[in-house]
Design a protein around this motif. Structure first.
Motif, mmCIF file in Angstrom:
data_model
loop_
_atom_site.group_PDB
_atom_site.id
_atom_site.type_symbol
_atom_site.label_atom_id
_atom_site.label_comp_id
_atom_site.label_asym_id
_atom_site.label_seq_id
_atom_site.Cartn_x
_atom_site.Cartn_y
_atom_site.Cartn_z
ATOM 1 N N ALA A 11 0.480 -1.477 -0.163
ATOM 2 C CA ALA A 11 -0.122 0.040 -0.403
ATOM 3 C C ALA A 11 1.055 1.301 -0.495
ATOM 4 O O ALA A 11 0.599 2.386 -0.787
ATOM 5 N N ILE A 12 1.657 1.027 0.909
ATOM 6 C CA ILE A 12 3.090 2.510 0.856
ATOM 7 C C ILE A 12 3.417 2.993 -0.051
ATOM 8 O O ILE A 12 4.028 3.777 -1.342
ATOM 9 N N SER A 13 3.637 1.236 -0.327
ATOM 10 C CA SER A 13 5.059 1.709 -2.378
ATOM 11 C C SER A 13 3.581 2.517 -3.245
ATOM 12 O O SER A 13 4.543 2.587 -4.737
ATOM 13 N N GLU A 42 -0.733 5.877 -6.667
ATOM 14 C CA GLU A 42 -1.827 5.562 -7.457
ATOM 15 C C GLU A 42 -2.667 6.926 -6.745
ATOM 16 O O GLU A 42 -4.240 6.570 -7.799
ATOM 17 N N VAL A 43 -3.058 6.384 -5.460
ATOM 18 C CA VAL A 43 -4.452 6.541 -5.168
ATOM 19 C C VAL A 43 -5.241 7.728 -4.380
ATOM 20 O O VAL A 43 -4.159 8.791 -4.304
ATOM 21 N N LYS A 44 -6.373 8.016 -5.685
ATOM 22 C CA LYS A 44 -6.764 9.896 -5.349
ATOM 23 C C LYS A 44 -7.951 10.185 -3.959
ATOM 24 O O LYS A 44 -8.910 9.008 -3.837
ATOM 25 N N LYS A 63 -3.372 -12.755 8.597
ATOM 26 C CA LYS A 63 -2.598 -13.096 7.209
ATOM 27 C C LYS A 63 -3.625 -13.766 6.957
ATOM 28 O O LYS A 63 -4.234 -14.110 5.815
ATOM 29 N N GLY A 64 -3.524 -13.188 4.806
ATOM 30 C CA GLY A 64 -3.941 -12.940 4.419
ATOM 31 C C GLY A 64 -4.924 -12.375 3.671
ATOM 32 O O GLY A 64 -6.121 -12.001 2.561
ATOM 33 N N VAL A 65 -5.463 -11.474 4.716
ATOM 34 C CA VAL A 65 -6.245 -10.454 4.630
ATOM 35 C C VAL A 65 -5.898 -8.915 3.752
ATOM 36 O O VAL A 65 -5.170 -8.605 4.132
ATOM 37 N N GLU A 66 -6.533 -9.017 2.495
ATOM 38 C CA GLU A 66 -6.469 -8.003 1.770
ATOM 39 C C GLU A 66 -6.266 -6.282 2.276
ATOM 40 O O GLU A 66 -7.870 -6.567 2.945
ATOM 41 N N ALA A 67 -6.639 -5.630 1.878
ATOM 42 C CA ALA A 67 -6.866 -4.063 2.173
ATOM 43 C C ALA A 67 -7.976 -4.250 1.134
ATOM 44 O O ALA A 67 -6.924 -4.031 -0.313
ATOM 45 N N LEU A 68 -9.117 -3.668 0.597
ATOM 46 C CA LEU A 68 -9.776 -2.341 -0.151
ATOM 47 C C LEU A 68 -9.946 -1.802 -0.111
ATOM 48 O O LEU A 68 -10.655 -0.798 0.687
ATOM 49 N N VAL A 69 -9.263 0.050 -1.068
ATOM 50 C CA VAL A 69 -9.697 1.015 -0.585
ATOM 51 C C VAL A 69 -9.877 1.375 -2.345
ATOM 52 O O VAL A 69 -10.209 0.854 -2.922
ATOM 53 N N GLN A 70 -11.126 2.123 -2.032
ATOM 54 C CA GLN A 70 -11.909 2.838 -2.227
ATOM 55 C C GLN A 70 -12.089 4.206 -2.551
ATOM 56 O O GLN A 70 -12.528 5.492 -1.565
ATOM 57 N N ASN A 71 -12.294 5.359 -3.696
ATOM 58 C CA ASN A 71 -12.291 6.143 -3.840
ATOM 59 C C ASN A 71 -13.524 6.737 -3.132
ATOM 60 O O ASN A 71 -14.722 6.103 -3.690
#
Length: 741
Positions: free
Chosen positions: A400-402, A406-408, A446-454
């Motif tokens: 996410a940090i790298s 890309e994130v708006k 472990k294995g859970v992703e983060a879902l990020v939405q505008n």
């Protein structure tokens, strides 16, 4: 029935040399048995004496005597057994009447299935009602004797009464649903010599019922997108517009035209070793829906097949089902496998196994692959072209940090496998984003992703519950402020049930077709403060199973949490779920009826060679007619039209009996008072096969209705090949094979 049985070999109390005391004992037993049996069969034991109108053809009357004698002789199973093929006579004709038996009754749960708590069961039973004195099955038809005295005059010549006994009603939505109901009315007057005669026209406009009347009627309900207040109702005018008290009997006859139906139950197996073990957790919600389905099934003419194992299903049966929540599944995980990812697949695979023997489950088990899995939903929406906020998925904090460039901003950060806004975070700039990502992954498994939405900045979002692509319940979820991450009540949001379902209906239908999720609850949001609901929204997520919040009273001013603590909440909670089970069952009937085109056939002019006399006697079938009908019925629903005016004695019973004796197979028998009433049953995608005069052809063309004039065919040799071929051509031409599947 039981009280009239004669003594004799095999009778209920038979003993030619019995003592008077024994006879008295038998009499007492009969008196005890009669009311008990009557209650168990729910009016079926009233049988021919109550329901059978007089005036059968002489041949039919003679043929029914052995049947009546058999019932008097004590064949108690004759009223409840599954109908069997009648024994054929030497001339290929069946004797007697179409079998009389009880209408579908409320099913009872299997012994090992959990019971509903008493409080809820009391509410469920209190919510069921009837306007029928009794109901009996006549062959494939269900016959309800209505308490017409309960009808209320509403406008001009029109009376109206609720009809909860059969709910597959017309809807005024400018579609085939305007002719959905198969109900027809028969009425008799309280004058000497009056017999049951057909009323009509059916499916009549309400203004015409009020203004002209004379037997016109409509079995209707508000369209599903009008909201959860819709009810099945019957609006009618009496024959010749006589006062209501001049009627002696009013029968509603229904050919259900429904598939074999059933219910799949998942037997709850809670983990007794869990710290938070509660044997009743989540079960209450699931068992409520099962009992509500039990109330619904008879109202669509179905006797459900109940199963809890895949191997017990039957080919051709449509099974309804509902899984309450993921915590009912105990899943054996492989090393390193994440429960939250495996759970929706387990749902889909397990319930999908019930279809392996040729059964159909509704809703489709495959739609549960997206249950509480926002990663899978994101991919589904992207592939289906569903408009959604711009979305990113990160596997770790470092990822996410790298990629944070890309994130708006601003964004909302979600647990892809969470619900009720649990672990919901937000960020308005890169610094807040990096901090939120650290917080999210510190707590994540472990294995859970983060879902990020505008983040779509708006105060309101909508939750719409829909059935088979049709919304029936919705409300606004209003944020506490624009800075709130969610409009959920757990985040201080509140609800507004004044939501325009009809306006969102076109979008919901397209959404369901695009995604392949025909049943669910979808969350929608618009950027505008006062959006045009007909414009395409952003779709946040959809769940194939969702809880339904009952509407608050119109004058409610407090929070929804306060409403949940009122005495009326539980009844409202159960009532809206009963509306949902009703909508689900009707959706199955709709899908079944749309699986084949509807072919209406004139009985007297097409299948026979002369019109029956007023006594009911009828000519033989045309050569090859039965064979042609059997061939056609494999591809089409066969709906027979029989014109029977006032000169006919007991026309429905006589016609049905004759068809039974002639071994004619069909799906619906419609008895008409006048030839012009046949048009009221036709829809834009049906086909009429009839002998027509030029004036009738012109009228049908003006109405945009398809027909084949039987005059054009020569079937004297018994060959119906050209007829069958032309029917297929006409229906293909009108694109009647493009149905919901």
């Amino acid at each position: 029935m039981g009280g009239k049985r004669k003594s004799g070999k095999g009778s209920f109390c038979s003993c030619r040399t019995s003592m008077s005391m024994f006879v008295a004992g038998c009499f007492v037993m009969v008196m005890f048995w009669l009311p008990l049996h009557w209650r168990l069969t729910s009016s079926a034991s009233e049988a021919l004496e109550q329901f059978d109108p007089p005036g059968l053809p002489a041949e039919a009357e003679a043929e029914t005597k052995p049947v009546a004698a058999k019932k008097k002789a004590g064949d108690s199973q004759a009223r409840s057994r599954t109908p069997k093929k009648a024994v054929q006579a030497s001339r290929g004709r069946r004797k007697g009447l179409p079998e009389r038996s009880a209408c579908p009754q409320k099913a009872r749960r299997k012994e090992k299935w959990g019971s509903v708590v008493k409080e809820d069961m009391h509410i469920i039973k209190a919510g069921s009602s009837s306007v029928a004195k009794g109901c009996q099955r006549w062959g494939d038809a269900l016959v309800y004797e209505l308490r017409f005295e309960e009808a209320v005059k509403v406008d001009g010549n029109a009376y109206e009464m609720p009809l909860p006994d059969y709910i597959v009603a017309d809807e005024s939505d400018y579609s085939w649903r305007e002719r959905r109901s198969t109900l027809q009315l028969l009425a008799s007057l309280n004058t000497k010599g009056s017999t049951l005669q057909p009323m009509g026209p059916a499916h009549c406009r309400h203004d015409l019922i009020a203004r002209i009347g004379d037997g016109a009627y409509s079995h209707w309900r508000e369209p599903l997108p009008a909201g959860t207040f819709g009810r099945s109702k019957l609006r009618f005018a009496t024959p010749d517009n006589v006062p209501l008290d001049k009627l002696s009997k009013l029968l509603a006859v229904v050919f259900p035209m429904a598939p074999p139906m059933g219910l799949v139950e998942f037997v709850h197996k809670p983990n007794k070793k869990a710290k938070d073990y509660d044997p009743n957790k989540r079960r209450r919600r699931k068992e409520i829906h099962r009992e509500l389905y039990f109330q619904t099934f008879p109202t669509v003419g179905a006797e459900p097949h109940l199963v809890d194992r895949p191997e017990d299903t039957q080919e051709g049966v449509w099974y309804l089902w509902r899984a309450s929540h993921h915590d009912e599944f105990n899943i054996d995980l492989k090393p390193g496998e994440l429960y939250q990812k495996r759970m929706p697949l387990a749902f889909s695979d397990y319930f999908g196994s019930f279809e392996k023997k040729g059964a159909t489950l509704f809703p489709p088990p495959q739609s549960y692959r997206f249950y509480e899995n926002k990663v899978a939903l994101t991919h589904l929406f992207q592939e289906a072209g569903v408009r959604m906020p711009q979305t990113w998925i990160f596997d770790s904090q470092a990822d996410a940090i790298s990629r944070h460039a890309e994130v708006k901003m601003p964004v909302v950060i979600k647990d892809p496998y969470g619900y009720s806004s649990i672990r919901l975070l937000q960020a308005s700039d890169t610094e807040e984003f990096d901090k939120a990502m650290g917080e999210f992954f510190a707590d994540a498994k472990k294995g859970v992703e983060a879902l990020v939405q505008n983040k779509v900045v708006a105060l309101r979002e909508a939750r719409v519950t829909y059935v088979d692509g049709r919304p029936f319940h919705g409300y606004w979820r209003i944020r506490q402020s624009l800075t709130s991450a969610s409009a959920a009540s757990t985040r201080g949001g509140y609800q507004d049930f004044n939501f325009p379902l009809a306006e969102i209906a076109p979008f919901v239908e397209k959404f369901a077709n695009k995604t392949g999720v025909p049943v669910g609850g979808v969350d929608l949001i618009w950027q505008e403060a006062n959006p045009d609901i007909r414009s395409e929204p952003f779709t946040l997520e959809v769940s194939p199973t969702s809880d339904i919040n009952p509407p608050t009273p119109p004058d409610w001013k407090q929070s929804y949490a306060d409403f949940k603590n009122t005495k009326g909440f539980r009844a409202a909670y159960i009532d809206v779920r009963r509306k949902w089970t009703d909508a689900m069952a009707v959706a199955v009937v709709d899908r079944y009826r749309r699986s084949r085109p509807h072919l209406f056939i004139g009985l007297d002019s097409v299948l026979t060679q002369q019109t029956p006399s007023s006594s009911g006697s009828q000519d033989e079938l045309r050569p090859g007619a039965n064979e042609a009908l059997s061939q056609l019925r494999r591809k089409y629903f066969i709906r027979l039209l029989a014109v029977r005016g006032a000169g006919y004695k007991d026309p429905f019973n006589a016609t049905q009996t004759w068809l039974y004796s002639a071994n004619v197979d069909y799906d619906d028998l419609i008895v008409l008072r006048k030839p012009e009433h046949r048009h009221s049953h036709l829809s834009k995608d049906s086909l009429l096969l009839e002998v027509l005069e030029p004036s009738s052809e012109k009228h049908l063309q003006e109405m945009g209705l398809a027909f084949l004039n039987f005059k054009a065919f020569d079937v004297t040799s018994g060959s119906w090949g050209e007829v069958v071929e032309q029917i297929a051509t006409q229906l293909l031409r009108r694109q009647c094979l493009c149905f919901v599947t």
